[in-house]
Each structure stands twice: as C-alpha cells, then as structure tokens.
Design a protein around this motif. Structure first.
Motif, PDB file in Angstrom:
ATOM      1  N   LEU A 283      -5.068  -8.973  26.147  1.00  0.00           N
ATOM      2  CA  LEU A 283      -6.410  -9.888  25.981  1.00  0.00           C
ATOM      3  C   LEU A 283      -7.471  -9.081  25.249  1.00  0.00           C
ATOM      4  O   LEU A 283      -8.432  -8.849  24.181  1.00  0.00           O
ATOM      5  N   GLU A 284      -7.304  -7.680  25.553  1.00  0.00           N
ATOM      6  CA  GLU A 284      -7.935  -6.679  25.326  1.00  0.00           C
ATOM      7  C   GLU A 284      -7.563  -6.558  23.562  1.00  0.00           C
ATOM      8  O   GLU A 284      -8.774  -6.818  22.349  1.00  0.00           O
ATOM      9  N   SER A 285      -6.449  -6.556  23.095  1.00  0.00           N
ATOM     10  CA  SER A 285      -6.745  -7.027  22.087  1.00  0.00           C
ATOM     11  C   SER A 285      -6.585  -7.604  21.095  1.00  0.00           C
ATOM     12  O   SER A 285      -7.122  -7.583  19.808  1.00  0.00           O
ATOM     13  N   PHE A 286      -6.736  -8.623  21.711  1.00  0.00           N
ATOM     14  CA  PHE A 286      -6.953  -9.644  20.616  1.00  0.00           C
ATOM     15  C   PHE A 286      -8.770  -9.670  20.649  1.00  0.00           C
ATOM     16  O   PHE A 286      -9.575  -9.810  19.036  1.00  0.00           O
ATOM     17  N   LEU A 287      -9.768  -9.568  21.712  1.00  0.00           N
ATOM     18  CA  LEU A 287     -10.915  -9.426  21.148  1.00  0.00           C
ATOM     19  C   LEU A 287     -11.519  -8.605  20.274  1.00  0.00           C
ATOM     20  O   LEU A 287     -12.598  -8.702  19.567  1.00  0.00           O
ATOM     21  N   HIS A 288     -10.756  -7.214  20.051  1.00  0.00           N
ATOM     22  CA  HIS A 288     -11.191  -5.726  19.533  1.00  0.00           C
ATOM     23  C   HIS A 288     -10.754  -6.053  18.444  1.00  0.00           C
ATOM     24  O   HIS A 288     -11.603  -5.502  17.496  1.00  0.00           O
ATOM     25  N   GLU A 289      -9.804  -6.460  18.019  1.00  0.00           N
ATOM     26  CA  GLU A 289      -8.917  -6.570  16.474  1.00  0.00           C
ATOM     27  C   GLU A 289      -8.788  -8.176  16.147  1.00  0.00           C
ATOM     28  O   GLU A 289      -8.495  -8.337  14.747  1.00  0.00           O
TER      29      GLU A 289
ATOM     30  N   ARG B  27      -5.586  -4.638  32.228  1.00  0.00           N
ATOM     31  CA  ARG B  27      -4.433  -5.468  33.090  1.00  0.00           C
ATOM     32  C   ARG B  27      -3.565  -6.693  32.537  1.00  0.00           C
ATOM     33  O   ARG B  27      -2.610  -6.736  32.144  1.00  0.00           O
ATOM     34  N   GLU B  28      -4.238  -6.784  30.756  1.00  0.00           N
ATOM     35  CA  GLU B  28      -3.716  -7.611  30.189  1.00  0.00           C
ATOM     36  C   GLU B  28      -4.288  -7.407  29.193  1.00  0.00           C
ATOM     37  O   GLU B  28      -5.711  -7.382  27.892  1.00  0.00           O
ATOM     38  N   LYS B  29      -3.463  -6.136  28.205  1.00  0.00           N
ATOM     39  CA  LYS B  29      -3.746  -5.535  26.662  1.00  0.00           C
ATOM     40  C   LYS B  29      -3.921  -6.429  25.544  1.00  0.00           C
ATOM     41  O   LYS B  29      -4.650  -6.672  25.086  1.00  0.00           O
TER      42      LYS B  29
END
Length: 205
Positions: free
Chosen positions: A37-43, A33-35
């Motif tokens: 957000l995902e991108s921050f945690l992953h990268e 839903r909020e890519k």
C-alpha cells in the motif's frame, strides 16, 4: 473524528509541481503493516494518475493543512475493470449479478468498479478516521461515475483477516472461496449508489 479534506491527486498535480507533490506524499505517509500500500502511493499513484489507469484521492489533515503542513491521513484509488464470471454456475451468477442482467447465464465477464488501494497512515488511528468513512467517501466518488455510465458492482482484494474484521460487515462477499496465489481474497459488493448518502459532518469541502 478528525477534520479532513478529500482531494484528488489529479487536482494536486494540476496545481503544483509533480516532484513537489511526490516528496510531500513520501514524507507524510507510511504504512508498515501493508508495505504494498505504501509502495503504491509513493511510487505508482502519480504514474497511474498520469496514464488514467486509476484515480487516487487523499484524505488530508485539515488542521495541519491550515498550519501549512501537508499530512496524508489515508487514501484510496479507484479504477474500472471487469471480472471473470465464466467459472461460476448459473445459480452463482444469479447470486452475484442479480436477476435483472440481460443474457446473464451466457456472460463470461462483467464490468465493475475496482477499489485498487485503500488504507490509512500509521500515524493516525481509526478514531481519527475510520474505515467505514473512508469506504463511504470512495463510494461517493464512484456514485458520480455511476450516474454517467451506470454500474453498481464494486470489487477489491484483501487478506482474510480484513474480510472478517471489516469488509464482511460492510456488505462485501467472497467472489470465490479460494484466495489468489498471493493469499488475497477477491470480494464483491453491489452498491445502490442512488440510495447512498454520507453521514453529515464526516466530509469536508
């Protein structure tokens, strides 16, 4: 409510190899839903941690962890910042800052705590870990900082639907009515950290 353990990313990086933690996070957290957000945690979360630009805390599934499975239910990232109040009228400054701030009317900016990221894994629902619990855990971390350096203002950015569906009920208000070019609202809240308590049983040691 799921049993969870709240752990700091710093502690994990002190105890395990960085590439190991990075791989575990990437394989166990998704947020379609909020890519961003995902991108921050992953990268970016580890980079921010290493450079002290922010502090990230992970909600880990306690039951799965006891079984040897690393599963991130959700996370939040905090930082220090300041926000531009030069565009506000004196009346608006009084509303935003309160009446006890020295030299309030002449101030151009004001210090605040920033909630840079906060979100839940797609694999979990609000029944397992709701937004209010996540936010309260975030406030409890900021409370420790406030004891040392002071401060009660918390700001964040979110989309309009999140303001209406969640943050407004948690006491957040719009800093200005207009969203950013990215379509995000800047919200603020004044938290009385000395009065803040989490409900018994929501947090795990």
């Amino acid at each position: 409510m799921l049993d969870y353990i709240l752990v700091s990313l710093s502690d994990l990086l002190d105890s395990f190899k960085e590439n190991e933690i990075e791989e575990k996070i990437k394989s166990s957290f998704s947020c379609r839903r909020e890519k961003d957000l995902e991108s921050f945690l992953h990268e970016k979360a580890i980079l921010y941690e290493r450079s002290s630009l922010g502090r990230t805390f992970l909600f880990l599934d306690k039951v799965k962890l006891l079984e040897g499975v690393f599963s991130v239910i959700g996370f939040f990232t905090t930082a220090q910042t300041s926000y531009d109040i030069s565009v506000l009228s004196k009346k608006r400054k009084r509303k935003v800052l309160g009446s006890a701030v020295p030299g309030r009317d002449s101030l151009k900016s004001f210090p605040a705590f920033l909630i840079g990221q906060i979100g839940r894994n797609d694999l979990y629902t609000s029944e397992g870990l709701n937004g209010k619990t996540m936010l309260n855990e975030c406030f409890l971390q900021l409370k420790q900082v406030s004891k040392i350096i002071g401060g009660e203002h918390v700001i964040l950015e979110c989309r309009e639907y999140m303001f209406k569906n969640f943050y407004e009920a948690q006491g957040f208000q719009k800093f200005v009515e207009e969203p950013t070019p990215e379509g995000l609202l800047t919200l603020y809240n004044r938290i009385k950290f000395n009065e803040l308590h989490i409900l018994k049983g929501q947090s795990q040691p």
